[in-house]
Design a protein around this motif. Sequence first.
Motif, short mmCIF file in Angstrom:
data_model
loop_
_atom_site.label_atom_id
_atom_site.label_comp_id
_atom_site.label_asym_id
_atom_site.label_seq_id
_atom_site.Cartn_x
_atom_site.Cartn_y
_atom_site.Cartn_z
N ALA A 122 0.83 -1.21 0.00
CA ALA A 122 0.00 0.00 0.00
C ALA A 122 0.86 1.25 0.00
CB ALA A 122 -0.94 -0.02 1.20
N ALA A 123 1.91 1.26 0.81
CA ALA A 123 2.79 2.43 0.88
C ALA A 123 3.48 2.66 -0.47
CB ALA A 123 3.82 2.24 1.98
N SER A 143 0.96 4.06 -2.82
CA SER A 143 0.67 5.43 -2.40
C SER A 143 1.78 6.39 -2.82
CB SER A 143 0.49 5.47 -0.88
OG SER A 143 0.32 6.80 -0.42
N ASP A 144 3.02 5.91 -2.79
CA ASP A 144 4.17 6.72 -3.18
C ASP A 144 4.37 6.78 -4.70
OD1 ASP A 144 4.73 7.24 -0.54
OD2 ASP A 144 6.30 5.72 -0.36
N PHE A 158 -5.65 2.94 -4.68
CA PHE A 158 -4.80 3.97 -5.25
C PHE A 158 -4.92 4.08 -6.78
CE2 PHE A 158 -2.85 2.97 -1.15
CZ PHE A 158 -2.88 4.24 -0.59
#
Length: 339
Positions: free
Chosen positions: A221-222, A225-226, A261
Amino acid sequence: MSGPVLAASVRYAADGAVEILDRRVYPFEVSWVRCATSEDVAVAIERMVTQSSGPLFAATAGMVLGAREARHDGPEQAAARLRAVGARLVATRPTNNHIRDAVHAVLAATVDRSGEGPPAGDELVEAVEAAARAHEDGYRARSAALGRHAAGLLDDGTRVLTHCWADAFLIATVEAARAAGKRLEFVCTETRPYLQGARLTAATLVEMGYRPTVITDGMVAAALSDGLADVALTAADRVTLDGHVINKVGTLGVALAARAFGVPFYALIDAPDPQAPTAADVVIERRDGDEVLHALGTRTAAEGVTGYYPAFDVTPPHLVTRIVTERGAYHPNNVKESL
C-alpha cells in the motif's frame, strides 16, 4: 542466449531419475533434488522443492516414472498403477490445477484413451513420455500467447508490481514486451514465508537484464501510495468461471491496495478452470503454520508462538481489472468466454 534457469527446472538424469531444481534455496544454491521414484516426486512437490508451474513439469515427470515402474505389469494392472500414481500427485497441492490437468492429460492419452485397450510394457512408457512432452509443449505455447497479450497492456516504461513468482507467465510477458521494444521496471514483494518474490522473481528479472526493487509484503500500500508502480501484475493459480482469482496468499491485499490507489490489477492464467464455476469449488490449501515461523531455514518467532498459513487467498472479480489468458485480456465477468 539460453533462457532463465527457472524456465527449465525439472530434468531427467542419465540413469533415468528425475532431478528437480530446489527452489527453496535458489539462487543462493543451484541444487537439484534427485527423485528415483514417482513417490519421490510427490514428496518433493509437497515439501515445496518446486512451486508455481514447476509442479506441472514435476507431475509429468512423475507420471513417466510411474509408467516405468509399471513396465512389467499386465495392461490392467499397469493402468491401475498409473492412475494411482496420478492420484497421489494430484493430492500433493490441491489449489493449483496444473498437476490435475497434467495427470489427466497423460491418462487420457494413454491408459484411458477411448476405443483402445490400455498399453503395457515399453508401449506404455513410450506413450506416457509422448503425452508428457505434448502437455509440456502445449503449456509453453499457451504461456507464450498469454505473455503477448499481457505485454499488450503495458506501455514502454511501465513500472510493474509483482507478487510471488509468476514463472512462465512472467518470463513470457517480459520477453514479449522486449520484442515489442518496451522497457519495463519492476517492484517485487518478497513474498513470505518462502521469499519467492525476492529469490525467484527478482533473481530471474536480474538474469533477464533488469534491476528490480524488492519490498516487504507489508509495503504494498505504501509503495502504491508513493507512486512506485503503475500496474500490479500477478499470476493466478486458479481462476473461476465467475472471475475470482486464487493465488498466493497476499494477492488479495495487493488487489485491495491497487483499487485504493487507482492502479490496474492484472491476473495471468492460461485459462479459467471449467471445473470451478465459483470460488466455493476451489480447495484452499492450508499448510503447516510452523512454516511462517521460519525464513530460509531459521526460526524467526519465539518459542510458544503459533503460526497460521492459508497458502492462497481469493480475490473477488470487482477488484480485478483484467484477467489475461492465452486468448486475450478479459473483464473478470466475461472470462469464461475465453474457453
